[in-house]
Scaffold this active site. Structure first.
Site, PDB file in Angstrom:
ATOM      1  N   THR A  81      12.118 -48.247 -18.466  1.00  0.00           N
ATOM      2  CA  THR A  81      11.704 -48.648 -17.115  1.00  0.00           C
ATOM      3  C   THR A  81      11.001 -49.990 -17.230  1.00  0.00           C
ATOM      4  OG1 THR A  81      11.405 -46.343 -16.464  1.00  0.00           O
ATOM      5  CG2 THR A  81      10.312 -47.982 -15.092  1.00  0.00           C
ATOM      6  N   ARG A 127      13.412 -40.436 -12.280  1.00  0.00           N
ATOM      7  CA  ARG A 127      14.731 -40.121 -12.859  1.00  0.00           C
ATOM      8  C   ARG A 127      15.096 -38.666 -12.581  1.00  0.00           C
ATOM      9  NH1 ARG A 127      15.872 -44.461 -16.480  1.00  0.00           N
ATOM     10  NH2 ARG A 127      13.970 -45.651 -16.789  1.00  0.00           N
ATOM     11  N   LEU A 184       4.905 -46.284 -18.313  1.00  0.00           N
ATOM     12  CA  LEU A 184       6.280 -46.446 -17.836  1.00  0.00           C
ATOM     13  C   LEU A 184       7.186 -46.096 -19.004  1.00  0.00           C
ATOM     14  CD1 LEU A 184       6.214 -49.895 -15.938  1.00  0.00           C
ATOM     15  CD2 LEU A 184       6.449 -47.626 -14.911  1.00  0.00           C
ATOM     16  N   ASP A 185       8.335 -45.509 -18.702  1.00  0.00           N
ATOM     17  CA  ASP A 185       9.281 -45.155 -19.765  1.00  0.00           C
ATOM     18  C   ASP A 185       9.729 -46.405 -20.526  1.00  0.00           C
ATOM     19  OD1 ASP A 185       9.268 -42.615 -18.700  1.00  0.00           O
ATOM     20  OD2 ASP A 185      11.156 -42.908 -17.609  1.00  0.00           O
ATOM     21  N   TYR A 186      10.193 -46.165 -21.732  1.00  0.00           N
ATOM     22  CA  TYR A 186      10.777 -47.216 -22.571  1.00  0.00           C
ATOM     23  C   TYR A 186      11.821 -48.021 -21.781  1.00  0.00           C
ATOM     24  CZ  TYR A 186      13.263 -48.966 -26.737  1.00  0.00           C
ATOM     25  OH  TYR A 186      13.848 -49.748 -27.697  1.00  0.00           O
TER      26      TYR A 186
END
Ligand code: URA
Length: 234
Positions: free
Chosen positions: A105, A189, A101-103
């Site tokens: 998210t 995104r 998961l993104d930083y």
């Protein structure tokens, strides 16, 4: 089995660290300290590390973590940012995240020491639906939602059909639930950007039939036997 492999498989530490522990005299075989890295452990051997008996028949651990924003999904970060490993620091086994998961998210991240399950789940051919709640800027018109459902170009890649539901329209933002089967970098995104709505907040709420539920941010729970069986059958 070679001593360092045996210690690593018991979930104590990495092979390299196992060699360090052995060199430091913290490893005993049948009650006697050994410094022999290459020792071949036999079935009948009793191995102790730091005074505790260990067993290479290693315990498989499956966790659901609610990752907060501001943590990266990897074991280490050259920029010194917090990592998800810090959130599971009290788990003795050497677990790692399945996918990422993104930083920025938050939400559901599965962590395990079962490498084969992790590899299978991360493989695109499995295509399990992942469900996200995205708060996006502006209004997501029916036309834009239809484009997301059909597939959008996110820069050289056209996304597969998605399931999209508007949950709540606020004055300046829209809360949307989106389910996708792929996992391209920053895919959700990019998908919303492609139709003109910037993602303000992003949370993953489910991976297939595994749900985040009421798990608090930064907390983890063990997956139930049913959940583990479900993942293994995917
Ligand atoms: N899609 C994104 O854009 N970010 C994530 O972290 C996961 C899916």
């Amino acid at each position: 089995m070679r001593l360092n492999k045996y210690i690593a498989q018991a979930g104590v530490c990495s092979r390299r660290k196992a060699d360090e522990l052995t060199a430091a005299g913290n490893v005993k075989i049948n009650g006697a300290v050994t410094r022999e890295f290459g020792y071949d452990v036999k079935d009948s051997d009793v191995v102790e590390v730091n005074g505790r008996r260990i067993n290479a028949v290693h315990k498989q651990v499956y966790l659901a973590l609610n990752k907060p924003c501001g943590f990266i999904t990897s074991a280490g970060d050259e920029r010194g940012r917090p990592t998800v490993m810090e959130l599971v620091g009290d788990v003795p086994e050497r677990i790692f995240p399945v996918g990422r998961l993104d930083y920025n998210t938050s939400g559901l991240l599965i962590m395990t020491n079962d490498g084969s399950l992790s590899q299978r789940l991360s493989h695109p051919k499995h295509g399990v639906y992942k469900t996200y709640r995205a708060k996006v800027a502006g209004v997501l018109s029916d036309e834009r939602a239809a484009k997301l459902r059909k597939g959008v170009d996110i820069g050289g890649f056209v996304t597969s059909p998605a399931i999209v539901h508007v949950i709540k329209q606020a004055e300046r933002t829209t809360l949307v639930e989106i389910k996708i089967r792929e996992g391209k970098n920053r895919q959700v995104r990019k998908m919303f950007s492609a139709v003109g709505n910037k993602v303000v907040d992003l949370e993953r709420v489910a991976i297939g039939e595994i749900y985040l539920g009421h798990l608090k941010e930064g907390h983890y729970r063990k997956l139930t036997k049913q959940e583990v069986d479900y993942l293994k059958e995917l």
